[in-house]
Write an enzyme that holds these catalytic residues in place. Structure first.
Site, short mmCIF file in Angstrom:
data_model
loop_
_atom_site.label_atom_id
_atom_site.label_comp_id
_atom_site.label_asym_id
_atom_site.label_seq_id
_atom_site.Cartn_x
_atom_site.Cartn_y
_atom_site.Cartn_z
CB SER A 44 29.26 -9.66 1.66
OG SER A 44 29.16 -10.75 0.77
CB CYS A 45 32.81 -11.46 -1.61
SG CYS A 45 31.63 -12.59 -0.87
CG PHE A 46 34.84 -8.68 -5.43
CD1 PHE A 46 34.79 -10.05 -5.27
CD2 PHE A 46 34.51 -8.16 -6.67
CE1 PHE A 46 34.43 -10.89 -6.31
CE2 PHE A 46 34.15 -8.98 -7.72
CZ PHE A 46 34.11 -10.35 -7.54
#
Ligand code: NAD
Length: 427
Positions: A264-266
């Site tokens: 969900s982030c990088f």
């Protein structure tokens, strides 16, 4: 201190449970009533190691959950915004959920007497806390930031799968505040943590989070590019990067080449920073290449597959690993998604297995076949693709016997079995 945590996903539920564990009174707020009922019953709304134990211990005591902003904000001193900040269609950050949560907080602050601090923990691009969140709070509350209420930004660096451990044993705590008072109150929450608090302004705190994630993503795309070059030269990239990682300026972490980064982030954070850079007139060529390499990497899996298996139309292809990494049920931006999409486009029949993430993947690919065991997914398969570094895949051996053709393409360098037609993605 009494804390309300707005949003009870991966970050919010872990933040709430861990603050309760260190002795604070915590109220979770989410628009999803089911999640609130689960938390009140001591059941984690998502899988995270150790989260269930903490919720069991604190739910109904110093941790409660509600869908009602007013009751939560009224009885707490600090609110942490932990809602999602997804990518919009063009890759820029979508702040609509942050806007809704902020306006809901502001509407209660309008009625609340006494000082309250609003802390952004969601990952937001530089300037968002001061130029987006703060004005919405002032408009909706009719009050003045810095006088009637405080504002701070406190990014979260936890790793999914190890989120509880990471929250309680952080490498760094960053508090970016609009003034001394807001910063002091937020820092005070972390008083018992064995970690120095880096105090700064909100934009610097926001940028620290993006620089952190972008550097890690860059490291992964870098090793994947080196891996792709090594493979063509018949050099073992793992031997190369093991030696490279001995350089104390580099560190051995994040040097495993493979199918690329997901989660969900990088991907969304690198894209959001690209968007912000362009907005201010800078062309971020390195960050754009990080995304390009990452998008090509999973497709190399299906190219190897076609080279080895020929036309895969109507062939059964087992995909082992659906989660974006091991120890989580999260499939957001999992590299298995473009691989399965490509397999379906090529007419293959996909049979998938993951120890935790099947239910989540069913929402994206409802019609492919799912198995409860790796062995069942492999039964009469024409080939197998390994997409997640689950520990149990290291033990797979006799299970491959049931395949029609024992072609195994490993995107994570986890397979140890012999007597298979093995090929690694970059090795
Ligand atoms: P998530 O999607 O798992 O959870 C968000 C929660 O917010 C959901 O439960 C949703 O129902 C709730 N929500 C939506 N609208 C709401 C509203 N108006 N009011 C109250 N609740 C609302 O997201 P996440 O993975 O926990 O990420 C949250 C933020 O933290 C993001 O900005 C993310 O980039 C950042 N972050 C995530 C991680 C991670 O590993 N997941 C790590 C560090 C930072």
């Amino acid at each position: 201190m009494k804390i309300s945590v707005i949003g009870s996903g991966y970050v919010g539920s872990v933040t709430a449970a861990c603050f309760a564990e260190v002795g604070h009174g915590v109220v979770c707020v989410d628009i999803d009533k089911k999640k609130m009922d689960q938390i009140n019953a001591g059941i984690p709304p998502i899988y995270e190691e150790g989260l269930g134990e903490l919720l069991q211990k604190h739910a109904g005591k110093n941790l409660t959950a509600t869908t009602d902003y007013e009751s939560a904000i009224m009885k707490t001193d600090i609110s942490f915004i932990c809602v999602g900040t997804p990518s919009s269609e063009d890759g820029d950050i979508d702040l609509s959920i942050v806007r809704a949560a902020t306006a809901s907080i502001g509407a209660v602050l309008a009625k609340k007497e006494g000082y309250h601090v609003v802390v952004v923990k969601s990952t937001v691009v530089p300037e968002t806390t001061e130029k987006f969140v703060l004005p919405i709070l002032e408009q909706t509350s009719g009050k003045v930031a810095g006088k009637d209420f405080g504002v701070a930004m406190n990014p979260e660096f936890l790793r999914e799968g190890k989120a509880v451990y990471d929250f309680i044993h952080p490498d760094k705590i960053v508090v970016g505040a609009i003034d001394q008072k807001s910063g002091d109150l937020v820092s005070e929450l972390y008083r018992t943590f064995k970690c120095e608090v880096t105090r700064t302004n909100p934009s610097t705190a926001e940028m620290i989070k993006y620089a952190n994630n972008s550097l890690l993503a860059t490291k992964i795309s870098f090793v994947n590019e080196i891996g792709n070059i090594c493979k063509k030269l018949k050099i073992d990239t793992y031997d190369v990067m093991t030696a490279v990682g001995k350089d104390s300026r580099i560190s051995p972490r994040f040097l495993n080449s493979g199918a690329g980064f997901g989660g969900s982030c990088f991907p969304k954070d690198v894209k959001a920073l690209i968007g912000k850079a362009k907005e201010i007139g800078y062309s971020p060529v390195l960050l754009e290449s990080v995304i390009d390499v990452n998008e090509k990497q999973p497709i190399l899996m299906t190219e190897i597959l076609q080279r080895k298996a020929g036309n895969i139309a109507d062939k059964k292809i087992a995909v082992l690993g659906l989660a974006f990494k091991n120890e989580t049920d999260d499939i957001r931006e999992s590299r298995a998604i473009p691989v399965i999409a490509e397999l379906l486009r090529l007419g293959a029949k996909v049979s998938a297995y993951d120890p935790m993430a099947i239910e989540n993947m069913k929402r994206i690919f409802p019609t492919i076949e799912y198995s409860d065991k790796a062995k069942d997914a492999l039964e009469s398969a024409d080939a197998c693709l390994i997409m997640t570094e689950w520990e149990e895949f290291k033990q797979l051996d006799s299970e491959f016997e049931a395949m029609k053709e024992k072609i195994v393409i490993d995107g994570r360098r986890v397979i140890k079995a012999k007597n298979i037609d093995y090929e690694g993605l970059c090795w």
